[in-house]
Design an enzyme around this catalytic site. Sequence first.
Site, PDB file in Angstrom:
ATOM      1  N   ASP A  28       0.871  -1.177   0.000  1.00  0.00           N
ATOM      2  CA  ASP A  28       0.000   0.000   0.000  1.00  0.00           C
ATOM      3  C   ASP A  28       0.908   1.227   0.000  1.00  0.00           C
ATOM      4  OD1 ASP A  28      -2.311  -1.469   0.048  1.00  0.00           O
ATOM      5  OD2 ASP A  28      -2.557  -1.371   2.217  1.00  0.00           O
ATOM      6  N   ASP A  49     -13.301  -4.011  -1.890  1.00  0.00           N
ATOM      7  CA  ASP A  49     -13.190  -3.704  -0.467  1.00  0.00           C
ATOM      8  C   ASP A  49     -14.565  -3.921   0.151  1.00  0.00           C
ATOM      9  OD1 ASP A  49     -10.541  -2.989  -0.813  1.00  0.00           O
ATOM     10  OD2 ASP A  49     -11.036  -0.896  -1.225  1.00  0.00           O
TER      11      ASP A  49
END
Length: 259
Positions: free
Chosen positions: A11, A130
Amino acid sequence: MLSKRIIACLDVREGNLAKSVKFVDTKDIGDPVAKAKEYYLDGLDELVMYDITASSDKRNIMLDVVEKVAEQIFIPFSVGGGIRSVEDANKLLWSGAEKINLNSAAVQRPELISECTFAIGSQNIVLSMDIKKVEVNRDFPSGYEVVINGGRTPVGIDALFWALKGEELGAGELVINSIDADGTREGYEINLTRMIAEAVSIPVIASGGAGKPEHLLEVLTEGKADAALIASMVHFGDYTVSGLKAWLDERGVRARKNW
């Protein structure tokens, strides 16, 4: 049993490697380029990198970081964050990515999946989802809702419905990222992963919650995932890629051989 993949997730926020817990309390923890090279040399099967604020900031992904990472690794490299068009996808491919991860923009405009599939092939298109657990009701029969913009915006779409729709539109793989498990290191969301893996015919990558080798074993067997995404457990030095693959192999789960 078919070989399973171990995929490290980077990330990235403003060019730095970052990590959060349940998509909040994000902290910078290092250099994504150095980590990519380290994991590649240790036998990683595949790398995925997300620009975690590109969508919420309404900007394009940082191509210079993609290029620097791509120069260091020679394994499949998947990139996501801020991809809104075929042109964006092509820019990533030209910068060294092999696969394109679609997420928020695909939820807002589902035809983006089919457009990118037509342009660069379904094998290069990954639909990242997500997902947050919610109460089972008429709107969310699976008990899970899709959330976009880095976990900030619920969209009222049932997760299982969206997984099936993504496959129908041409996605070649799915990343099932549990917001509730993300960064907790308490294990993957097995029920969610298994439910989607049993419903689709394309590979499913489990994401969110890995903290120890047993979690990988559980999601790759009971969870029926084709691959397991790892982050914190290697970012902070608790485990190595090669050690995890050897541990799984000893228990009958074949990971891919080192490149």
